[in-house]
Design a protein around this motif. Structure first.
Motif, PDB file in Angstrom:
ATOM      1  N   GLY A  15      -0.166  -1.215  -6.082  1.00  0.00           N
ATOM      2  CA  GLY A  15       0.126  -1.881  -4.807  1.00  0.00           C
ATOM      3  C   GLY A  15      -1.040  -2.722  -4.329  1.00  0.00           C
ATOM      4  O   GLY A  15      -1.913  -3.139  -5.115  1.00  0.00           O
ATOM      5  N   GLN A  16      -1.041  -2.921  -3.018  1.00  0.00           N
ATOM      6  CA  GLN A  16      -2.020  -3.798  -2.381  1.00  0.00           C
ATOM      7  C   GLN A  16      -3.462  -3.348  -2.618  1.00  0.00           C
ATOM      8  O   GLN A  16      -4.330  -4.142  -3.001  1.00  0.00           O
ATOM      9  N   MET A  17      -3.736  -2.050  -2.395  1.00  0.00           N
ATOM     10  CA  MET A  17      -5.110  -1.562  -2.534  1.00  0.00           C
ATOM     11  C   MET A  17      -5.548  -1.561  -3.995  1.00  0.00           C
ATOM     12  O   MET A  17      -6.682  -1.917  -4.317  1.00  0.00           O
ATOM     13  N   ASP A  40       3.536   1.207 -12.217  1.00  0.00           N
ATOM     14  CA  ASP A  40       4.145   1.178 -10.883  1.00  0.00           C
ATOM     15  C   ASP A  40       5.653   1.181 -11.068  1.00  0.00           C
ATOM     16  O   ASP A  40       6.157   0.665 -12.076  1.00  0.00           O
ATOM     17  N   ASN A  60       3.480   6.760 -15.542  1.00  0.00           N
ATOM     18  CA  ASN A  60       2.182   7.247 -15.053  1.00  0.00           C
ATOM     19  C   ASN A  60       1.503   8.109 -16.123  1.00  0.00           C
ATOM     20  O   ASN A  60       0.280   8.081 -16.286  1.00  0.00           O
ATOM     21  N   VAL A  74      -1.061   5.546  -4.695  1.00  0.00           N
ATOM     22  CA  VAL A  74       0.286   5.556  -4.111  1.00  0.00           C
ATOM     23  C   VAL A  74       0.173   6.024  -2.660  1.00  0.00           C
ATOM     24  O   VAL A  74      -0.871   6.517  -2.241  1.00  0.00           O
ATOM     25  N   PRO A  76       0.363   8.291   0.666  1.00  0.00           N
ATOM     26  CA  PRO A  76       0.042   9.724   0.793  1.00  0.00           C
ATOM     27  C   PRO A  76       1.266  10.636   0.647  1.00  0.00           C
ATOM     28  O   PRO A  76       1.168  11.706   0.050  1.00  0.00           O
ATOM     29  N   ILE A  78       3.745  10.593  -1.240  1.00  0.00           N
ATOM     30  CA  ILE A  78       4.256  10.894  -2.590  1.00  0.00           C
ATOM     31  C   ILE A  78       3.157  11.356  -3.550  1.00  0.00           C
ATOM     32  O   ILE A  78       3.406  11.538  -4.736  1.00  0.00           O
ATOM     33  N   ILE A  99      -7.280   7.570  -3.417  1.00  0.00           N
ATOM     34  CA  ILE A  99      -7.622   6.775  -2.213  1.00  0.00           C
ATOM     35  C   ILE A  99      -6.613   7.031  -1.090  1.00  0.00           C
ATOM     36  O   ILE A  99      -6.613   6.330  -0.085  1.00  0.00           O
ATOM     37  N   ALA A 100      -5.745   8.044  -1.289  1.00  0.00           N
ATOM     38  CA  ALA A 100      -4.684   8.303  -0.306  1.00  0.00           C
ATOM     39  C   ALA A 100      -5.257   8.892   0.973  1.00  0.00           C
ATOM     40  O   ALA A 100      -5.989   9.885   0.930  1.00  0.00           O
ATOM     41  N   ALA A 101      -4.890   8.319   2.096  1.00  0.00           N
ATOM     42  CA  ALA A 101      -5.377   8.799   3.391  1.00  0.00           C
ATOM     43  C   ALA A 101      -4.894  10.220   3.639  1.00  0.00           C
ATOM     44  O   ALA A 101      -3.714  10.530   3.451  1.00  0.00           O
ATOM     45  N   PRO A 122     -11.458   3.681   0.952  1.00  0.00           N
ATOM     46  CA  PRO A 122     -11.952   2.290   0.992  1.00  0.00           C
ATOM     47  C   PRO A 122     -11.233   1.524   2.102  1.00  0.00           C
ATOM     48  O   PRO A 122     -10.476   2.121   2.866  1.00  0.00           O
TER      49      PRO A 122
HETATM   50  P1  NAD Z   1       1.253  -0.059  -1.353  1.00  0.00           P
HETATM   51  O1  NAD Z   1       2.604   0.334  -0.854  1.00  0.00           O
HETATM   52  O2  NAD Z   1       0.900  -1.506  -1.375  1.00  0.00           O
HETATM   53  O3  NAD Z   1       1.046   0.510  -2.832  1.00  0.00           O
HETATM   54  C1  NAD Z   1       1.604   1.706  -3.289  1.00  0.00           C
HETATM   55  C2  NAD Z   1       2.271   1.396  -4.626  1.00  0.00           C
HETATM   56  O4  NAD Z   1       2.716   2.625  -5.196  1.00  0.00           O
HETATM   57  C3  NAD Z   1       3.507   0.491  -4.500  1.00  0.00           C
HETATM   58  O5  NAD Z   1       3.328  -0.675  -5.294  1.00  0.00           O
HETATM   59  C4  NAD Z   1       4.645   1.361  -5.010  1.00  0.00           C
HETATM   60  O6  NAD Z   1       5.655   0.652  -5.718  1.00  0.00           O
HETATM   61  C5  NAD Z   1       3.907   2.316  -5.931  1.00  0.00           C
HETATM   62  N1  NAD Z   1       4.634   3.537  -6.239  1.00  0.00           N
HETATM   63  C6  NAD Z   1       5.553   4.196  -5.476  1.00  0.00           C
HETATM   64  N2  NAD Z   1       6.003   5.281  -6.143  1.00  0.00           N
HETATM   65  C7  NAD Z   1       5.346   5.331  -7.341  1.00  0.00           C
HETATM   66  C8  NAD Z   1       5.360   6.213  -8.443  1.00  0.00           C
HETATM   67  N3  NAD Z   1       6.138   7.299  -8.459  1.00  0.00           N
HETATM   68  N4  NAD Z   1       4.563   5.938  -9.490  1.00  0.00           N
HETATM   69  C9  NAD Z   1       3.749   4.835  -9.499  1.00  0.00           C
HETATM   70  N5  NAD Z   1       3.692   3.952  -8.466  1.00  0.00           N
HETATM   71  C10 NAD Z   1       4.480   4.200  -7.407  1.00  0.00           C
HETATM   72  O7  NAD Z   1       0.212   0.773  -0.488  1.00  0.00           O
HETATM   73  P2  NAD Z   1      -1.361   0.510  -0.302  1.00  0.00           P
HETATM   74  O8  NAD Z   1      -1.588  -0.116   1.028  1.00  0.00           O
HETATM   75  O9  NAD Z   1      -1.914  -0.111  -1.524  1.00  0.00           O
HETATM   76  O10 NAD Z   1      -1.867   2.020  -0.152  1.00  0.00           O
HETATM   77  C11 NAD Z   1      -2.091   2.814  -1.297  1.00  0.00           C
HETATM   78  C12 NAD Z   1      -2.957   3.991  -0.895  1.00  0.00           C
HETATM   79  O11 NAD Z   1      -4.204   3.485  -0.399  1.00  0.00           O
HETATM   80  C13 NAD Z   1      -2.348   4.839   0.222  1.00  0.00           C
HETATM   81  O12 NAD Z   1      -2.394   6.197  -0.132  1.00  0.00           O
HETATM   82  C14 NAD Z   1      -3.218   4.564   1.424  1.00  0.00           C
HETATM   83  O13 NAD Z   1      -3.384   5.738   2.232  1.00  0.00           O
HETATM   84  C15 NAD Z   1      -4.542   4.171   0.779  1.00  0.00           C
HETATM   85  N6  NAD Z   1      -5.361   3.254   1.590  1.00  0.00           N
HETATM   86  C16 NAD Z   1      -4.815   2.078   2.033  1.00  0.00           C
HETATM   87  C17 NAD Z   1      -5.601   1.213   2.804  1.00  0.00           C
HETATM   88  C18 NAD Z   1      -5.033  -0.108   3.281  1.00  0.00           C
HETATM   89  O14 NAD Z   1      -5.729  -0.804   4.037  1.00  0.00           O
HETATM   90  N7  NAD Z   1      -3.845  -0.500   2.848  1.00  0.00           N
HETATM   91  C19 NAD Z   1      -6.929   1.548   3.110  1.00  0.00           C
HETATM   92  C20 NAD Z   1      -7.452   2.747   2.607  1.00  0.00           C
HETATM   93  C21 NAD Z   1      -6.652   3.583   1.841  1.00  0.00           C
END
Ligand code: NAD
Length: 269
Positions: A15-17, A40, A60, A74, A76, A78, A99-101, A122
């Motif tokens: 995902g994004q992070m 993913d 995975n 992913v 938090p 899941i 990195i899950a919150a 992060p």
């Molecule tokens: P996101 O939704 O962009 O990314 C999560 C990804 O996980 C998605 O692309 C989704 O398709 C994928 N996914 C879902 N189920 C899955 C599975 N079973 N197997 C593999 N992939 C799967 O979320 P994000 O913003 O990148 O956040 C990811 C983690 O980073 C979170 O746990 C969040 O707490 C943590 N985090 C985010 C930030 C932020 O600013 N966005 C900052 C610090 C920490």
């Protein structure tokens, strides 16, 4: 300095992070894209990683089998399901960086079996090499693991080692902080537009002002209160603006934002 050429970094969730971390590591020259793999469930996200030159695995489990260091990225909610599914493929040779919150080291260790676990909080500016992050080591993680995580995240900005009980506070301050600062930049730009500036100039001035002020705090090592005093001349424009901010409870609003986000993180734990 680059990590060892043989080190393979696997992303569980692209995902994004994960994208911000992968791009940041590659552009800092610390981990090449051909040292990274990912999986993913969302094909669109897989395509984004493929476009970066990062190989996509069918599951995975395949990522775990092909890497030494796993970044669990992913949501938090899941993490338990994903980590439990991974458990049979994980050994003590794996370093799992979550990195899950709010997901605790004790739970991660329980779900991930033999892997050594580390939590990192992060924030999104890892995309531009300016993250503010903190890490906590699980009981089976080693000093070498800490050194590796510090090397990875120092390449993306700045990382601090903290006790796990402080990670929710880190989430409330720097994890969520970019959201507060984006709001502040937008509001400053709106103020500039209200005062007659064209929107693009107002936005550029606002963002550059936040960047420059942050650099001064970090590079001069002066207390922000001292810097504020230095820019506020008697009867001047800056003290007039500060007076308005104080009347509106600016400091309390920021403190409350950090506390509210910290409390929300505690609910996830
Ligand atoms: P996101 O939704 O962009 O990314 C999560 C990804 O996980 C998605 O692309 C989704 O398709 C994928 N996914 C879902 N189920 C899955 C599975 N079973 N197997 C593999 N992939 C799967 O979320 P994000 O913003 O990148 O956040 C990811 C983690 O980073 C979170 O746990 C969040 O707490 C943590 N985090 C985010 C930030 C932020 O600013 N966005 C900052 C610090 C920490």
């Amino acid at each position: 300095m680059a990590v060892a050429a043989g080190t393979r970094i696997g992303f569980i969730g692209a995902g994004q992070m994960a994208e911000a971390i992968a791009k940041g590591l590659n552009s800092a020259g610390v981990v090449r894209c051909d040292q990274m793999i990912a999986a993913d469930v969302n094909l669109g996200r897989c395509q984004v990683f493929q476009n970066l030159g990062i190989a996509i695995c069918g599951s995975n489990t395949e990522v775990a089998e092909g890497s030494d260091v796993l970044i669990l990225a992913v949501k938090p909610q899941i993490v338990e399901k994903v980590a439990t599914e991974l458990k049979p493929s994980l050994s003590k040779n794996h370093l799992l960086i979550s990195i899950a919150a709010g997901v605790t080291l004790v739970n991660l260790q329980r779900w991930a079996g033999e892997a050594r676990v580390v939590r990192v909080m992060p924030n999104l500016p890892c995309l531009v090499g300016a993250t503010a992050a903190a890490l906590s080591l699980g009981s089976s993680a080693t000093q070498a693991d800490a050194d590796l995580v510090i090397k990875l995240f120092d390449a993306l900005g700045k990382i601090h080692v903290v006790d796990e009980k402080l990670l929710n506070a880190v989430t409330g301050l720097s994890g969520s902080g970019p959201g507060y600062v984006f709001l502040a930049i937008e509001a400053l730009a709106d103020g500039g537009v209200a005062a007659g500036l064209p929107r693009p100039i107002a936005l550029s001035l606002a963002a550059q002002t936040v960047l420059g002020s942050a650099k001064m705090v970090l590079e001069t090592n002066k207390h922000p209160g001292q810097l504020k005093d230095e820019v506020a001349s008697p009867g001047g424009t800056t003290i007039a603006g500060i007076h308005e901010l104080e009347k509106m409870g600016f400091r309390a609003a920021l403190m409350n934002a950090v506390l509210a986000a910290t409390e929300r993180g505690e609910k996830f734990s």
